[in-house]
Enzyme design. Sequence first.
Site, short mmCIF file in Angstrom:
data_model
loop_
_atom_site.label_atom_id
_atom_site.label_comp_id
_atom_site.label_asym_id
_atom_site.label_seq_id
_atom_site.Cartn_x
_atom_site.Cartn_y
_atom_site.Cartn_z
N TRP A 190 17.23 30.55 -7.78
CA TRP A 190 17.79 30.67 -9.05
C TRP A 190 17.07 29.75 -10.11
O TRP A 190 16.82 28.53 -9.98
CB TRP A 190 19.23 29.58 -8.89
N ASN B 261 24.78 29.56 -1.77
CA ASN B 261 24.31 28.86 -2.97
C ASN B 261 24.08 27.47 -2.42
O ASN B 261 25.31 27.05 -2.12
CB ASN B 261 25.18 29.15 -3.98
N ASP C 42 28.44 28.85 -15.68
CA ASP C 42 27.46 27.96 -16.30
C ASP C 42 26.48 29.03 -17.06
O ASP C 42 25.23 28.90 -16.81
CB ASP C 42 26.64 27.12 -15.17
N GLU D 29 30.59 32.15 -6.21
CA GLU D 29 31.08 30.79 -5.90
C GLU D 29 32.75 30.59 -6.04
O GLU D 29 33.27 29.96 -6.92
CB GLU D 29 30.47 29.74 -6.66
N GLU E 155 21.31 31.58 -4.00
CA GLU E 155 20.67 30.69 -5.15
C GLU E 155 20.24 29.00 -4.54
O GLU E 155 20.79 28.63 -3.57
CB GLU E 155 22.00 30.00 -6.12
N TYR F 1 21.98 23.56 -3.17
CA TYR F 1 21.26 22.82 -3.97
C TYR F 1 20.87 21.26 -3.49
O TYR F 1 20.68 20.41 -4.48
CB TYR F 1 21.72 22.82 -5.37
N TYR G 81 21.36 18.69 -6.89
CA TYR G 81 22.60 17.85 -7.28
C TYR G 81 23.00 16.95 -6.29
O TYR G 81 23.69 16.28 -6.63
CB TYR G 81 23.67 19.04 -7.33
N LYS H 141 16.46 26.18 -14.72
CA LYS H 141 16.08 26.41 -13.63
C LYS H 141 14.98 27.52 -13.15
O LYS H 141 14.63 28.04 -12.24
CB LYS H 141 17.35 26.56 -12.33
#
Length: 618
Positions: A546, A463, A160, A410, A501, A465, A469, A565
């Site tokens: 992140w 990582n 990304d 990842e 992250e 979120y 998400y 971000k």
Amino acid sequence: MLKPRSTTTRELVNLDGLWRFALDDAGIRQPWTGTLDTKLEAPVPSSYNDLFTDPKIRDQVGWVWYQRSVRVPRGWAGERVLLRLDAATHEGKVYVDDVLVTRHVGGYTPFEADITEHVSPGGEFRLTVGVSNELTSASIPPGSITVTKDGRRQQTYLHDFYNYAGLARSVWLYSKPERHIEDVTIVTDVIGDTGVIDYSVAASHETGVRVRALDAAGHEVASADGSEGTFSIEDVTLWQPGAAYLYDLVVELLDDGEVIDSYMQPFGVRTVEVRGTQFLINGTPFYFTGFGKHEDTAVRGKGHDNAYLVHDFQLLDWVGANSFRTSHYPYAEEVLEFADRNGIVVVDETAAVGLNLGVQGGLTGIGPKPTFSPETFNDETQAAHAQHIRELIARDKNHPSVVMWSIANEPASNEDGAREYFEPLVQLARELDPTRPLTYAVVMFATFQNDKIADLFDVISINRYYGWYVFTGDLATAEHYLETDLRGWVEAFGKPIMMSEYGADTMPGQHSVWDMPWSEEYQQNYLAMNHRVFDRIDAFVGEHVWNFADFQTSNGIHRVDGNRKGVFTRDRKPKASAHALRARWTGLGGIKPSVNEAAILLDGQTESRPVPALEGAK
């Protein structure tokens, strides 16, 4: 590979500037055989994608060509003459006049060619460099190429950030003697107040070797003879996070006492160790505060820029950060040298991002094909990954700022085939450098219950979120799931864990009194929620937000001119969260905030709930 330096026996010429530039198309045949037929010029260093208004250039998939004339200094008679490219993203071909002198695959590590036999001192030659941005299943990072119905080639990839390409770092012409130093390796230890330095010197010929250690004032503090050995520095000044101190190792090749080659390698004396659930620098527990970053600025793309380098480090200092990860590729050597001189700690990462077909399944985490298979990421991919690890460690092994290698971001570590893919790579990295811990950044699909490779590593970098998400806008639920998740990793593996992250997209100027995603207040509240959880976990050793700054990505309906971000905008203006981080981090001095061992739900026991999947885009 030694970085070119000007010494008493070596000289170098920087070849940065404006070069002739053209796309590789049907109108250009064997562009290295004559003057490039183009009206375009491109700066080096810079990515080429955002320089021009023509979308055909920005969307190019394949080769582009750079060309300029170079004159060899006439005083280089009797010397070896070399060309060095600090990087060509992602593949480079170099021609001296009509001769192909070197070819290199891998977009973030240097390569060079000895061109002594093709040039003459005082003479001029035509230097042509081809650069390809193509990514395939056998490249690091991976990607794929499709052809549209109207015949256009399109590049897709699973990471990304925008696939900037070109000569984003410097190009050099340099000289060295016929008999010369080829490599220097320095490993440091500390016993009491004494620094113990192991060194090894590789040379082109059998000859005498002398090494001398100089302090910051240029005074000799130790010396030794031989191509390898050990020397001590009494009352040593350590390289410390936030308090850098560098020595210089002067390496000299001798012939009957006469110096025939000399090279100076800066080094810092420090130790790194993982002990239980602690990460130690110089025997003291260290707590990482900082960011995942990107080499990304407007117009330049990934082009190295010393002005941005200085300003970014000023912002790191202002916000109280002591470290960063080179997400998701090795950064320019100038960045690591600056970190060495300024006491910033670095987690040095390979370009192995996107080894996860599960991201194509969105929130399910289930891709159309298995990630690791003969038809997808296979032995050829693994070989490219191994070569990249070799080149990264060879380039960065002497940097005291680099305290840990991250060999992937990842990957599909929850899928079958992950262990067979990664175990040889972990073994290779440990053989190349047994002194630094290893980590990788764990994707959301990989949990403490299904990850297949975490036991191979020293530090588990995670990582996550929650609240972005998944559980978007519901920070109370996100906090519960985050703590459950992190405590599960601690109990399952008993290793130090850090957040590599966590972040929320934020539009500067967007405000709300509620937890509204994309607002500056939501980014602040999101980070505060994560920090409450971190502070309750003893084994937690660091937090990398992140991202440091907004950055460009490929087009997507969830992207507004890139990834937002960052706690700074792409032009480095602080969002509200930057001030909140400054309030948290300033004054910590690398020490973990006090732990509140508050019980979580279910009477303090880790609840065994399935962890929701997360879209791979960050």
